[in-house]
Write a protein that holds these residues in place. Structure first.
Motif, short mmCIF file in Angstrom:
data_model
loop_
_atom_site.label_atom_id
_atom_site.label_comp_id
_atom_site.label_asym_id
_atom_site.label_seq_id
_atom_site.Cartn_x
_atom_site.Cartn_y
_atom_site.Cartn_z
N HIS A 25 0.84 -1.21 0.00
CA HIS A 25 0.00 0.00 0.00
C HIS A 25 0.87 1.26 0.00
O HIS A 25 0.65 2.17 -0.81
N ILE A 26 1.84 1.31 0.90
CA ILE A 26 2.70 2.50 0.98
C ILE A 26 3.46 2.71 -0.33
O ILE A 26 3.56 3.83 -0.84
N ALA A 43 0.70 0.12 -10.98
CA ALA A 43 0.68 0.56 -9.59
C ALA A 43 -0.73 0.88 -9.14
O ALA A 43 -1.13 0.56 -8.01
N GLY A 44 -1.52 1.51 -10.02
CA GLY A 44 -2.90 1.85 -9.67
C GLY A 44 -3.77 0.62 -9.48
O GLY A 44 -4.62 0.58 -8.58
N PHE A 49 -6.38 -2.95 -5.26
CA PHE A 49 -6.61 -4.26 -4.64
C PHE A 49 -6.22 -4.29 -3.17
O PHE A 49 -6.87 -4.95 -2.37
N VAL A 50 -5.14 -3.58 -2.81
CA VAL A 50 -4.61 -3.69 -1.45
C VAL A 50 -4.93 -2.49 -0.57
O VAL A 50 -4.61 -2.50 0.62
N ASN A 51 -5.54 -1.44 -1.12
CA ASN A 51 -5.83 -0.19 -0.40
C ASN A 51 -6.28 -0.48 1.03
O ASN A 51 -7.34 -1.07 1.26
N SER A 57 -11.44 -4.25 -0.48
CA SER A 57 -10.06 -4.54 -0.85
C SER A 57 -9.60 -5.80 -0.13
O SER A 57 -10.26 -6.30 0.78
N ILE A 58 -8.46 -6.32 -0.57
CA ILE A 58 -7.90 -7.49 0.10
C ILE A 58 -7.64 -7.19 1.56
O ILE A 58 -7.88 -8.04 2.44
#
Length: 235
Positions: A25-26, A43-44, A49-51, A57-58
Motif C-alpha cells: 500500500h505504501i 501501480a494503480g 486491490f490492497v488499499n 479490498s484485500i
C-alpha cells in the motif's frame, strides 16, 4: 483442538500477510500520489486491490476474516465456560466487525451531526464530531458490559485479559487517535503516513488479537481449570 504451536504459526502468517499489504500500500500510494505515476497503470491496479482503507479490498477482507476469528473463538469459549470476559470479548470484536463492515460510526456520525447541528472545531468537521459521539455511545455500552464482566471475573480471566489487552488498546488508539490526526493534517504525504499508521496499525492489532483468540480457543480448558496452560499464573 488447536495447540500453541499452531496458534504461533497462524499468528506469524497473519502478521506476515498484514505487513506485506501495508508495504505494498505504501509503495503503490507513493508511486501514484507522490511520484506522479499514472493511477491507470500497474501501480494503480495493485493499489486498488490492497488499499488499506478501501471497501472490498484485500486488506479489508483480511480484517473482516481476522475479526471473525476473534469473535467466533470467544463466543465458543463463552459457550463452553460461561466466562463473562469471553462474552465481553465476543461483543467487542463482533462490534468491531460490524463497525468495519457496516460503517456504523460513519453513518451514525452523519445523523448525529445533523441532529445536533455540531460545529467545526480544531479542524474537525461536523461529521467528524458526530463520529466521535457515535464512538462514545458504543464505548458506553461496551464499558457497561466490561464492568459486568470484571465484577464476575473468574480464574483464568486475568491471564486472558493480560494478553488480549495490548491488541485491543492498540486497535482503539489507531482507530480513534490516528483517525483524528489524519483528518486534521491533510495532504498526500500526511495521507500515506496516517493511513499506514491508522489502517495498518489496526490490521496488525487485529492480527495479534486473532492469534491470542486462537491460542485461547485451543487451551481454554487448561486456562480455566489451572491445569498447566501457558496462560495460567499470569492473573
Amino acid at each position: 483442538m488447536i495447540d500453541d504451536r499452531s496458534a504461533v504459526k497462524v499468528g506469524m502468517l497473519l502478521a506476515a500477510a498484514a505487513t506485506t499489504l501495508i508495504v505494498i500500500h505504501i509503495t503503490t500510494y507513493s508511486m501514484i500520489f507522490l511520484y506522479g505515476y499514472s493511477d491507470n497503470g500497474l501501480a494503480g491496479v495493485i493499489y486498488s486491490f490492497v488499499n488499506l482503507g478501501g471497501d472490498n479490498s484485500i486488506s479489508e477482507n483480511l480484517n473482516h476474516g481476522m475479526l471473525f476469528i476473534c469473535f467466533s473463538s470467544f463466543l465458543y469459549v463463552f459457550h463452553k465456560t460461561r466466562s463473562r470476559l469471553s462474552l465481553f470479548l465476543f461483543a467487542f470484536f463482533a462490534f468491531a466487525w460490524f463497525d468495519d463492515s457496516c460503517q456504523y460510526h460513519e453513518r451514525l456520525g452523519i445523523i448525529l451531526a445533523h441532529a445536533f447541528e455540531l460545529p467545526v472545531v480544531f479542524g474537525l468537521r461536523e461529521k467528524d464530531l458526530g463520529e466521535l459521539l457515535a464512538w462514545m455511545l458504543a464505548a458506553a455500552v461496551l464499558a457497561s458490559l466490561g464492568i459486568w464482566a470484571y465484577r464476575g471475573r473468574r480464574n483464568g480471566d486475568g491471564a486472558i485479559l493480560r494478553f488480549i489487552a495490548y491488541p485491543i488498546v492498540l486497535l482503539i488508539f489507531c482507530a480513534v487517535v490516528f483517525d483524528l490526526a489524519h483528518i486534521m493534517m491533510p495532504g498526500a504525504l500526511a495521507d500515506v503516513i496516517f493511513t499506514a499508521l491508522e489502517d495498518g496499525g489496526e490490521m496488525m492489532s487485529i492480527a495479534a488479537a486473532a492469534t491470542v483468540s486462537i491460542a485461547v480457543l485451543g487451551d481454554y480448558e487448561k486456562i480455566f481449570d489451572g491445569s498447566g496452560s501457558r496462560f495460567v499464573g499470569v492473573n
